[in-house]
Design an enzyme around this catalytic site. Structure first.
Site, PDB file in Angstrom:
ATOM      1  CB  CYS A 112     -19.047  -9.371   5.276  1.00 32.30           C
ATOM      2  SG  CYS A 112     -20.498 -10.357   4.973  1.00 32.30           S
ATOM      3  CD  GLN A 135      -3.053  -0.727   0.013  1.00 38.47           C
ATOM      4  OE1 GLN A 135      -3.116   0.368  -0.559  1.00 38.47           O
ATOM      5  NE2 GLN A 135      -3.827  -1.738  -0.340  1.00 38.47           N
TER       6      GLN A 135
HETATM    7  N1  PLP Z   1      -0.612  -6.567   1.156  1.00 40.98           N
HETATM    8  C1  PLP Z   1      -1.444  -5.531   1.301  1.00 40.98           C
HETATM    9  C2  PLP Z   1      -1.195  -4.550   2.401  1.00 40.98           C
HETATM   10  C3  PLP Z   1      -2.533  -5.354   0.446  1.00 40.98           C
HETATM   11  O1  PLP Z   1      -3.366  -4.325   0.630  1.00 40.98           O
HETATM   12  C4  PLP Z   1      -2.713  -6.293  -0.601  1.00 40.98           C
HETATM   13  C5  PLP Z   1      -3.863  -6.088  -1.513  1.00 40.98           C
HETATM   14  O2  PLP Z   1      -4.782  -6.754  -1.616  1.00 40.98           O
HETATM   15  C6  PLP Z   1      -1.812  -7.363  -0.725  1.00 40.98           C
HETATM   16  C7  PLP Z   1      -0.776  -7.464   0.173  1.00 40.98           C
HETATM   17  C8  PLP Z   1      -1.952  -8.396  -1.794  1.00 40.98           C
HETATM   18  O3  PLP Z   1      -1.410  -7.952  -3.002  1.00 40.98           O
HETATM   19  P1  PLP Z   1      -1.892  -8.645  -4.373  1.00 40.98           P
HETATM   20  O4  PLP Z   1      -3.287  -8.221  -4.602  1.00 40.98           O
HETATM   21  O5  PLP Z   1      -0.945  -8.131  -5.419  1.00 40.98           O
HETATM   22  O6  PLP Z   1      -1.726 -10.119  -4.184  1.00 40.98           O
END
Ligand code: PLP
Length: 411
Positions: free
Chosen positions: A339, A191
């Site tokens: 949920c 993020q």
């Molecule tokens: N780590 C965080 C903090 C995320 O917000 C996300 C998103 O879904 C992920 C990992 C997973 O990444 P990806 O969607 O590329 O597998």
């Protein structure tokens, strides 16, 4: 149908024009990047260009970037006990913060008895003192002598910024403590990348995970980035033809990687001026929410937080109902609650911050991005006012069973 207002950039950022153009061109490439002939070499050079672009976003060396199928795979690859040269008699220990994405929180390739959860304060920040005390306790138990080669076989994984609240974590401080004891630090920067300046050296971490679709690249591609060659991954998740310097087997996802590189390049260029504009819009959004609903709680307000993100709740509201009502009014947002089986529960992140369930159940996450306009923020505020007034008059269904849809979690 009115145009959709997309305020869910933390779930996935729309594909950038730059990424789309680069990917379209890459469709004309022929061959396998491992082949020695000219066609193969062109594919290789497209992959290596992208590797350099991604490395540059965090100040890493290109050879330390391992392309994966996304942030989830990068986290899985990082969280492995075999990172340590000689695990001590009790085995390697993993520490993860209580607000991690499920791809970290579950400890991946560590056994249950090796996983330790680090609590966060009410402000949503990792409790560094508790982590330090736990590490010191292990150190005294194992009586590790300073300077001993194996040191503490400890891996600490803390995200740079949280996906639901945007709250930024004290990574440098954590890294210094862990390194002093000889442990390693991984950070899920999925993020944070593109939403705050990131340098692998300044953060002081040994491994970091990133994902293309959170920065305007395509979905299904990401990377694990190593600080340097002192971090040795002995146990690839996917073993095969020796690609990615034997750290991730399989013919590369060339189109995805090229799109990732092009999106990364936009961060390397003029991107950070845009973040200031986005933060101004986010602040306008929050001022609007508080004017309409002064009792709203904005999680992390006044703290170090990603400038694109607002997670807020009003006591007694149902986030699931709000997300559906927002959607019916053409506004796409997420709930900060999870949920499962039709029962809306408070998100683990807000629970870890000791947010009362009656408040946390109403949490909405609004996340802005490079394309968000002031008109969209105005429209969000208009819709929020309408839904808020309706709820106050008792006209909006708050019984989750009436509105319950698919099982979802905040991503
Ligand atoms: N780590 C965080 C903090 C995320 O917000 C996300 C998103 O879904 C992920 C990992 C997973 O990444 P990806 O969607 O590329 O597998």
């Amino acid at each position: 149908m009115t145009e959709m207002i997309y305020l869910d950039y933390n779930a996935s950022q729309p594909l950038l024009r730059e990424a789309k153009t680069a990917m379209t061109e890459a469709f004309d490439l022929v061959g396998n990047g491992s082949s020695v002939h000219g066609a193969g070499r062109l594919v290789r050079s497209a992959i290596e260009k992208a590797r350099e672009q991604v490395a540059t976003t965090v100040g890493a060396k290109p050879q330390d970037v391992i392309f994966t199928s996304g942030g989830t795979e990068a986290n899985n690859l990082a969280l492995t006990p075999s990172l340590f040269k000689k695990p001590l008699q009790s085995g390697a220990q993993l520490f993860v913060s209580a607000i991690e994405h499920p791809a970290v929180l579950n400890g991946m390739r560590f056994n249950q008895e090796q996983i330790n959860i680090i609590p966060v304060t009410k402000a949503g920040v990792v409790d560094v003192q508790k982590l330090k005390a736990a590490l010191e306790e292990i150190r005294s138990r194992l009586a590790v002598d300073e300077g001993q080669e194996e040191s503490l076989a400890v891996l600490v994984s803390v995200m740079a910024a949280n996906n639901e609240t945007g709250i930024v974590q004290p990574l440098r401080e954590i890294a210094d403590i862990v390194h002093e004891m000889g442990g390693l630090v991984h950070s899920d920067c999925v993020q944070a990348l593109g939403k705050m300046p990131i340098s692998i050296d300044e953060l002081g971490v040994d491994l970091m995970s990133v994902s293309a679709h959170k920065i305007g690249g395509p979905q299904g591609v990401g990377a694990l980035i190593l600080k340097d060659s002192s971090v040795v991954l002995r146990d690839p998740l996917i073993a095969g033809g020796g690609q990615e310097l034997k750290r991730r087997g399989g013919t590369e996802n060339v189109i995805g990687i090229v799109g990732f590189g092009a999106a990364a390049q936009t961060i390397n260029e003029d991107h950070f001026d845009k973040l200031v504009e986005i933060t101004t819009l986010r602040d306008k959004l929050e001022a609007g929410i508080l004017e309409i609903s002064p009792e709203a709680v904005i999680f992390g307000k006044g703290q170090a937080r990603l400038g694109n993100c607002c997670c807020f709740a009003v006591e007694g509201f149902s986030a699931e109902t709000l997300v559906i009502q927002m959607d019916l009014n053409g506004v796409a947002v997420s709930s900060g609650s999870a949920c499962s089986s039709g029962k809306v529960e408070q998100s683990l992140v807000l629970k870890a911050m000791a947010v009362p369930e009656s408040l946390g159940r109403g949490a909405l996450r609004i996340s802005l991005g490079v394309e968000t306009s002031v008109q969209e923020i105005d429209r969000f505020i208009e819709v929020w006012e309408m839904l808020y007034q309706r709820q106050k008059r008792g006209g909006m269904a708050t019984d989750d069973k009436k509105t319950s849809r698919a099982k979802y979690v905040t991503i």
